[in-house]
Design an enzyme around this catalytic site. Structure first.
Site, PDB file in Angstrom:
ATOM      1  N   ASP A  12     -33.027  38.459 -14.305  1.00  0.00           N
ATOM      2  CA  ASP A  12     -34.056  39.482 -14.153  1.00  0.00           C
ATOM      3  C   ASP A  12     -33.777  40.605 -15.146  1.00  0.00           C
ATOM      4  O   ASP A  12     -32.638  41.048 -15.312  1.00  0.00           O
ATOM      5  CB  ASP A  12     -34.056  40.039 -12.714  1.00  0.00           C
ATOM      6  CG  ASP A  12     -35.254  40.950 -12.459  1.00  0.00           C
ATOM      7  OD1 ASP A  12     -36.311  40.398 -12.117  1.00  0.00           O
ATOM      8  OD2 ASP A  12     -35.140  42.183 -12.618  1.00  0.00           O
TER       9      ASP A  12
ATOM     10  N   ASN B  36     -42.506  48.917 -19.056  1.00  0.00           N
ATOM     11  CA  ASN B  36     -43.964  48.804 -19.081  1.00  0.00           C
ATOM     12  C   ASN B  36     -44.631  50.160 -18.915  1.00  0.00           C
ATOM     13  O   ASN B  36     -45.604  50.499 -19.593  1.00  0.00           O
ATOM     14  CB  ASN B  36     -44.438  47.862 -17.968  1.00  0.00           C
ATOM     15  CG  ASN B  36     -44.401  46.410 -18.398  1.00  0.00           C
ATOM     16  OD1 ASN B  36     -44.457  46.114 -19.596  1.00  0.00           O
ATOM     17  ND2 ASN B  36     -44.308  45.501 -17.465  1.00  0.00           N
TER      18      ASN B  36
ATOM     19  N   ASP C 183     -44.618  42.902 -23.116  1.00  0.00           N
ATOM     20  CA  ASP C 183     -44.758  41.480 -23.446  1.00  0.00           C
ATOM     21  C   ASP C 183     -43.872  41.115 -24.629  1.00  0.00           C
ATOM     22  O   ASP C 183     -43.294  40.026 -24.690  1.00  0.00           O
ATOM     23  CB  ASP C 183     -46.216  41.157 -23.780  1.00  0.00           C
ATOM     24  CG  ASP C 183     -47.109  41.227 -22.550  1.00  0.00           C
ATOM     25  OD1 ASP C 183     -46.570  41.271 -21.418  1.00  0.00           O
ATOM     26  OD2 ASP C 183     -48.349  41.253 -22.713  1.00  0.00           O
TER      27      ASP C 183
ATOM     28  N   GLU D  16     -40.764  39.346 -14.952  1.00  0.00           N
ATOM     29  CA  GLU D  16     -39.609  39.468 -15.830  1.00  0.00           C
ATOM     30  C   GLU D  16     -38.455  38.596 -15.354  1.00  0.00           C
ATOM     31  O   GLU D  16     -37.300  38.815 -15.740  1.00  0.00           O
ATOM     32  CB  GLU D  16     -39.145  40.929 -15.901  1.00  0.00           C
ATOM     33  CG  GLU D  16     -38.564  41.500 -14.604  1.00  0.00           C
ATOM     34  CD  GLU D  16     -39.622  42.091 -13.679  1.00  0.00           C
ATOM     35  OE1 GLU D  16     -39.272  42.938 -12.872  1.00  0.00           O
ATOM     36  OE2 GLU D  16     -40.804  41.694 -13.764  1.00  0.00           O
TER      37      GLU D  16
END
Length: 582
Positions: A455, A463, A472, A497
């Site tokens: 993770d 983000n 991204d 993620e």
């Protein structure tokens, strides 16, 4: 000169040709080709890999680009068809050695990619082999600081295997690295150790060969006569074996020893002959240093014009990138195989035409006998022929339609199993792969399967701070790294993620090692400046499938997820193994 010999890579004796690859390279190449031709399809992949590695090392030592291309191409084929990482690594190490020696491309990068292919192997012989190849590449590329630790690790690995020949190889590279650092006395001591180890296994020709390396140190220590004797003995042996590159190195050392003894014109003439031979052989990587030596000797002999011309040529060669010789050979071999295939195709077509001619003649004879009977039924036959043609057309259209539908279905299936953002497997594909793995019968002594859940730390903050498009990019950067770093393991993006890495029969210890490599590798990634992310870290949970507490995919995923949660809760950027294991 740098010795490249065959080292043990598997339990089978891949090292069987390491001495003959140096002492009789041309003979070994002929022997290998005979073995490959005689055995044909009965040759086992392990034996073929052993033969090709010996052929490749012999080709490098004898400057035979055609044999080198043949060996690397066939090793690549073994790697692809047999999913053999050792064969892939062997091909990469051969290309790296060739490119470094000839000053072509990124040979060191090629060696590192080759070592990556066998990263994590448990076999101590494979580990020793890969370390030595990297030590060898760094030493030849004059990266002494990085070569020395790897060379010392190789020595320890070979000592554990009681491999005196391997120790002799590694000690020779230690001497090369120390010579690059201008530690003359230490380098001479290393070369002397190398010669003692070769003598222990009766490799007398290699004792003589390392003598040329030792002569360079003697020359720097003012022992010119001893240096000259060592280089002359080495040159005699190299000429007999047909080792072009090594013989050029010895000729250079002889010329420098003669100059040190005051024979400047004799040394200059010797060096001019050596440079001419290097040009003829096309060994540009070696030619640059030889030109600089020739320039110094020309100046000592009073030929200042030639000295300047040599320096200019060396500078020009050093600043240009030549077309790799290996690529040219590969193209030549591909064309040769294409010609062979075309010849076979033509033969098949000629045979088919002969059969068609016979069938046509038989049909004509039959038609002549039945012509009178068929005259009355001509209209009926025409109608039947039209119907048959229409039926064939319909069948053909149906076949084309069915093929198109199958292709479309295959494309849809591939899309359903691929993550659209990163291009790797998605959660569905991961579940299919894991379910298939757990459904196979488990061997009694096989190591357990290992699952890594990964993770990205603080991904929501990424983000929120720089936007989803940049987030991204982060996901794609991480994917590109994981795809390479996991080796033979299966990697998938299972959501957001979060990523999963599936390592069949790896064992918990290997799984934890891989997890720590991934964690440290991501933390060390150099991120693009325009990404506005200073550092990227990941947390990893590791769980092995023990068949008891982790008895199905759901319990296995839960164990890894709990370990991942513990890693996140414990401060992130860390690896935690599931407490449910054992």
């Amino acid at each position: 000169m740098l010795l490249l010999t065959v080292m043990p890579a598997v339990a089978a004796p891949m090292n069987a040709f390491r001495e003959s690859a140096v002492t009789n390279p041309h003979g070994l190449i002929i022997f290998v080709r005979q073995q490959l031709d005689q055995a044909g399809t009965t040759l086992t992949p392990t034996r073929e890999r052993e033969l090709l590695w010996g052929m490749g090392t012999a080709a490098i030592n004898s400057n035979d680009d055609a044999a080198l291309a043949e060996a690397t191409l066939r090793l690549d084929g073994l790697a692809t068809m047999g999913h053999d990482p050792v064969a892939a690594a062997a091909a990469g190490f051969l290309r790296a050695r060739h490119d470094i020696a000839n000053g072509l491309g990124d040979g060191l990068g090629e060696a590192l990619k080759a070592a990556d292919k066998v990263l994590g192997e448990a076999d101590p012989e494979i580990v020793a082999w890969a370390r030595f190849q990297l030590c060898d590449a760094y030493a030849l590329d004059e990266k002494a600081a990085k070569a020395l630790p790897l060379c010392h690790q190789s020595i320890e690995a070979y000592r554990a295997l009681n491999d005196d020949f391997g120790i002799g190889d590694a000690e020779n590279d230690v001497g090369i690295a120390l010579a690059t650092l201008n530690r003359v006395g230490d380098a001479a001591t290393a070369y002397e150790r190398s010669r003692r180890y070769y003598a222990k296994v009766d490799a007398e020709q290699l004792v003589v060969m390392v003598g040329d390396n030792l002569s360079k140190m003697y020359l720097k220590q003012g022992r010119a006569r001893e240096a000259l004797a060592l280089s002359q003995a080495s040159l005699k042996q190299e000429l007999a074996a047909g080792r072009i590159s090594d013989s050029l190195d010895s000729r250079t050392d002889i010329a420098q020893a003669q100059a040190a003894l005051g024979h400047h014109r004799q040394a200059y003439a010797q060096m001019r002959e050596a440079v001419a031979r290097a040009r003829k052989a096309g060994i540009n990587g070696q030619l640059i240093d030889m030109l600089r030596v020739e320039s110094r000797l020309a100046e000592q002999a009073g030929d200042l014009r030639h000295a300047l011309a040599d320096e200019r040529e060396a500078a020009r060669l050093g600043s240009t990138v030549d077309t790799p010789a290996l690529r040219a050979i590969e193209v030549e071999l591909e064309q040769r195989y294409a010609v062979r295939e075309k010849e076979l195709r033509i033969s098949e077509l000629e045979h088919a035409n002969e059969l068609k001619d016979l069938q046509l003649k038989a049909a004509q004879a039959d038609a002549a006998r039945r012509r009178e009977e068929q005259r009355r039924q001509r209209l009926v036959n025409l109608t039947i022929a039209l119907l048959a043609a229409a039926l064939l057309l319909i069948v053909g259209l149906l076949v084309l339609l069915l093929r198109a539908q199958r292709r479309h279905a295959a494309e849809l299936q591939a899309q359903a199993l691929r993550d659209p953002l990163t291009g790797i497997a998605n959660r569905r594909a991961f579940q299919q792969r894991a379910t298939e793995l757990l459904g196979r019968p488990r061997e009694a002594h096989a190591l357990p399967h290992v699952l890594l859940l990964i993770d990205i730390d603080h991904f929501k903050s990424i983000n929120d701070s720089i936007g989803h498009p940049q987030g991204d990019r982060v996901l794609r950067l991480l994917t590109d790294y994981l795809r390479i770093a996991v080796g033979s393991c299966f990697v998938a993006r299972i959501g957001g993620e979060e990523f999963a890495v599936l390592c069949p029969q790896a064992g918990l210890a290997a799984g934890l090692r891989l997890a720590e490599i991934l964690r440290a590798g991501v933390a060390a990634l150099m991120l693009p400046k325009d990404l506005q992310v200073a550092r990227l870290t990941i947390s990893i949970g590791v769980a092995q499938f023990d068949g008891v507490r982790c008895h199905d995919l759901s319990s296995w995923m839960r164990a890894a997820d709990l370990a991942l949660y513990a890693a996140k809760s414990g401060g992130r950027d860390q690896v935690v193994a599931s407490k449910l294991v054992g």
